[in-house]
Design a protein around this motif. Sequence first.
Motif, PDB file in Angstrom:
ATOM      1  N   ILE A   1      16.428  37.530  74.387  1.00  0.00           N
ATOM      2  CA  ILE A   1      16.197  36.562  73.311  1.00  0.00           C
ATOM      3  C   ILE A   1      17.029  36.918  72.079  1.00  0.00           C
ATOM      4  N   ILE A   2      17.082  38.196  71.739  1.00  0.00           N
ATOM      5  CA  ILE A   2      17.882  38.626  70.588  1.00  0.00           C
ATOM      6  C   ILE A   2      19.357  38.300  70.819  1.00  0.00           C
ATOM      7  N   ASP A   3      19.846  38.532  72.034  1.00  0.00           N
ATOM      8  CA  ASP A   3      21.230  38.190  72.360  1.00  0.00           C
ATOM      9  C   ASP A   3      21.469  36.682  72.238  1.00  0.00           C
ATOM     10  N   ALA A   4      20.477  35.898  72.658  1.00  0.00           N
ATOM     11  CA  ALA A   4      20.602  34.437  72.568  1.00  0.00           C
ATOM     12  C   ALA A   4      20.639  33.984  71.112  1.00  0.00           C
ATOM     13  N   LEU A   5      19.853  34.640  70.252  1.00  0.00           N
ATOM     14  CA  LEU A   5      19.868  34.317  68.823  1.00  0.00           C
ATOM     15  C   LEU A   5      21.233  34.636  68.218  1.00  0.00           C
ATOM     16  N   LYS A   6      21.805  35.762  68.615  1.00  0.00           N
ATOM     17  CA  LYS A   6      23.134  36.141  68.119  1.00  0.00           C
ATOM     18  C   LYS A   6      24.186  35.128  68.572  1.00  0.00           C
ATOM     19  N   LYS A   7      24.090  34.694  69.833  1.00  0.00           N
ATOM     20  CA  LYS A   7      25.039  33.705  70.352  1.00  0.00           C
ATOM     21  C   LYS A   7      24.877  32.389  69.598  1.00  0.00           C
ATOM     22  N   GLY A   8      23.648  31.995  69.348  1.00  0.00           N
ATOM     23  CA  GLY A   8      23.411  30.758  68.612  1.00  0.00           C
ATOM     24  C   GLY A   8      23.978  30.826  67.211  1.00  0.00           C
ATOM     25  N   ASN A   9      23.859  31.989  66.568  1.00  0.00           N
ATOM     26  CA  ASN A   9      24.404  32.139  65.225  1.00  0.00           C
ATOM     27  C   ASN A   9      25.930  32.089  65.233  1.00  0.00           C
ATOM     28  N   THR A  10      26.537  32.615  66.302  1.00  0.00           N
ATOM     29  CA  THR A  10      27.995  32.519  66.432  1.00  0.00           C
ATOM     30  C   THR A  10      28.426  31.062  66.516  1.00  0.00           C
ATOM     31  N   ASP A  11      27.691  30.266  67.278  1.00  0.00           N
ATOM     32  CA  ASP A  11      27.983  28.827  67.351  1.00  0.00           C
ATOM     33  C   ASP A  11      27.903  28.189  65.963  1.00  0.00           C
ATOM     34  N   TYR A  12      26.893  28.596  65.205  1.00  0.00           N
ATOM     35  CA  TYR A  12      26.688  28.047  63.859  1.00  0.00           C
ATOM     36  C   TYR A  12      27.852  28.397  62.937  1.00  0.00           C
ATOM     37  N   THR A  13      28.276  29.659  62.953  1.00  0.00           N
ATOM     38  CA  THR A  13      29.340  30.085  62.039  1.00  0.00           C
ATOM     39  C   THR A  13      30.694  29.508  62.438  1.00  0.00           C
ATOM     40  N   GLN A  14      30.852  29.171  63.715  1.00  0.00           N
ATOM     41  CA  GLN A  14      32.109  28.602  64.183  1.00  0.00           C
ATOM     42  C   GLN A  14      32.078  27.081  64.211  1.00  0.00           C
ATOM     43  N   ASP A  15      31.018  26.515  63.618  1.00  0.00           N
ATOM     44  CA  ASP A  15      30.869  25.058  63.554  1.00  0.00           C
ATOM     45  C   ASP A  15      30.925  24.443  64.948  1.00  0.00           C
ATOM     46  N   ASN A  16      30.249  25.120  65.875  1.00  0.00           N
ATOM     47  CA  ASN A  16      30.258  24.694  67.268  1.00  0.00           C
ATOM     48  C   ASN A  16      28.890  24.141  67.675  1.00  0.00           C
ATOM     49  N   LEU A  17      28.225  23.476  66.731  1.00  0.00           N
ATOM     50  CA  LEU A  17      26.893  22.935  66.992  1.00  0.00           C
ATOM     51  C   LEU A  17      26.996  21.695  67.872  1.00  0.00           C
ATOM     52  N   THR A  18      25.998  21.514  68.697  1.00  0.00           N
ATOM     53  CA  THR A  18      25.980  20.367  69.605  1.00  0.00           C
ATOM     54  C   THR A  18      24.963  19.340  69.148  1.00  0.00           C
ATOM     55  N   VAL A  19      25.140  18.116  69.612  1.00  0.00           N
ATOM     56  CA  VAL A  19      24.219  17.034  69.285  1.00  0.00           C
ATOM     57  C   VAL A  19      23.220  16.899  70.422  1.00  0.00           C
ATOM     58  N   ARG A  20      21.943  16.979  70.086  1.00  0.00           N
ATOM     59  CA  ARG A  20      20.906  16.923  71.110  1.00  0.00           C
ATOM     60  C   ARG A  20      20.195  15.576  71.097  1.00  0.00           C
ATOM     61  N   ASN A  21      19.621  15.247  72.247  1.00  0.00           N
ATOM     62  CA  ASN A  21      18.796  14.046  72.331  1.00  0.00           C
ATOM     63  C   ASN A  21      17.432  14.399  71.746  1.00  0.00           C
ATOM     64  N   THR A  22      17.340  14.370  70.429  1.00  0.00           N
ATOM     65  CA  THR A  22      16.155  14.866  69.735  1.00  0.00           C
ATOM     66  C   THR A  22      14.897  14.086  70.078  1.00  0.00           C
ATOM     67  N   SER A  23      14.995  12.772  70.163  1.00  0.00           N
ATOM     68  CA  SER A  23      13.802  11.966  70.428  1.00  0.00           C
ATOM     69  C   SER A  23      13.184  12.313  71.775  1.00  0.00           C
ATOM     70  N   ALA A  24      14.023  12.593  72.767  1.00  0.00           N
ATOM     71  CA  ALA A  24      13.511  12.972  74.087  1.00  0.00           C
ATOM     72  C   ALA A  24      12.881  14.358  74.037  1.00  0.00           C
ATOM     73  N   ARG A  25      13.477  15.277  73.276  1.00  0.00           N
ATOM     74  CA  ARG A  25      12.911  16.628  73.148  1.00  0.00           C
ATOM     75  C   ARG A  25      11.551  16.571  72.442  1.00  0.00           C
ATOM     76  N   ILE A  26      11.419  15.684  71.481  1.00  0.00           N
ATOM     77  CA  ILE A  26      10.134  15.518  70.796  1.00  0.00           C
ATOM     78  C   ILE A  26       9.059  15.126  71.796  1.00  0.00           C
ATOM     79  N   ARG A  27       9.385  14.179  72.641  1.00  0.00           N
ATOM     80  CA  ARG A  27       8.408  13.718  73.640  1.00  0.00           C
ATOM     81  C   ARG A  27       8.064  14.822  74.630  1.00  0.00           C
ATOM     82  N   ASN A  28       9.078  15.562  75.073  1.00  0.00           N
ATOM     83  CA  ASN A  28       8.846  16.620  76.062  1.00  0.00           C
ATOM     84  C   ASN A  28       8.043  17.791  75.495  1.00  0.00           C
ATOM     85  N   ALA A  29       8.135  17.997  74.184  1.00  0.00           N
ATOM     86  CA  ALA A  29       7.436  19.122  73.558  1.00  0.00           C
ATOM     87  C   ALA A  29       6.074  18.737  73.004  1.00  0.00           C
ATOM     88  N   SER A  30       5.695  17.480  73.155  1.00  0.00           N
ATOM     89  CA  SER A  30       4.493  16.987  72.477  1.00  0.00           C
ATOM     90  C   SER A  30       3.198  17.606  72.986  1.00  0.00           C
TER      91      SER A  30
END
Length: 263
Positions: free
Chosen positions: A74-103
């Motif tokens: 998990i710590i490694d995944a957080l570091k990888k996610g932060n690398t994506d953030y600093t490199q402006d490599n963020l992705t667009v997610r289907n947020t509305s579907a994730r909301i429903r799946n997490a409800s």
Amino acid sequence: MKISSKTKLLTLIMTIIMKPFLKYFYFFILAILSLNACKNDPEKGSVLIDEDEIIKDVFVITEDVQSKLSPDFIIDALKKGNTDYTQDNLTVRNTSARIRNASLGQHPAAVILSCLDSRVPVEDVFHAGIGDLFVARVAGNISNVDILGSLEYACKVSGAKVIVVMGHEHCGAVKSAIQDVKLGNITELLSKIKPAIDSLKEFSGEKSYNNLAYMEAVTHANIHLTIDNIRRGSAILKEMEQNGEIKIVGAEYHMETGKVDFL
């Protein structure tokens, strides 16, 4: 063709009536043309996202998946996610579907104890989506009974495997504690940062918020202070950490770069 006086009169009357509306009609047409131009040309001010760039996978962490994750993974995944953030490599997610799946439930991998600061968008910093992280926020990323209870819920009840105490550069709470600010309930909050300041009596250099090296030293000391307070204040979390069920780590967010350094 000869125009009759009656026609001239009607034309004059219509001009008088319509004149106030002509400028609005002009702006209306101009707005439509501008919108069409932006739609057809992203460089004119609109950003068109290719459908292929939108993540179709709307997976939300399940209890079964969470149980198989290790704290180190998990710590490694957080570091990888932060690398994506600093490199402006963020992705667009289907947020509305994730909301429903997490409800109907949540099983986040980690809990981030962060400062209140609006310049630190925690989920974005780790390139995380809905259902990925618990986030607890309080000025100065300090701990108290309410925070400890929240962390216990995140880990013991909901299964999070990592607690990250994340401070940041240019922290207003740290600066105010150094200045010994006295103001309402802020006074008591800042008192929880004072032990970090007291631990740096041997610091060589100007002990002022104007000294960035001192500010960073206090920030780091305060992060470690909060981690110690978590271990002392929660027998549940201390035992989980001793048993290897969770890890409690510190981190600092850098304002200028967006990078998170794990301490």
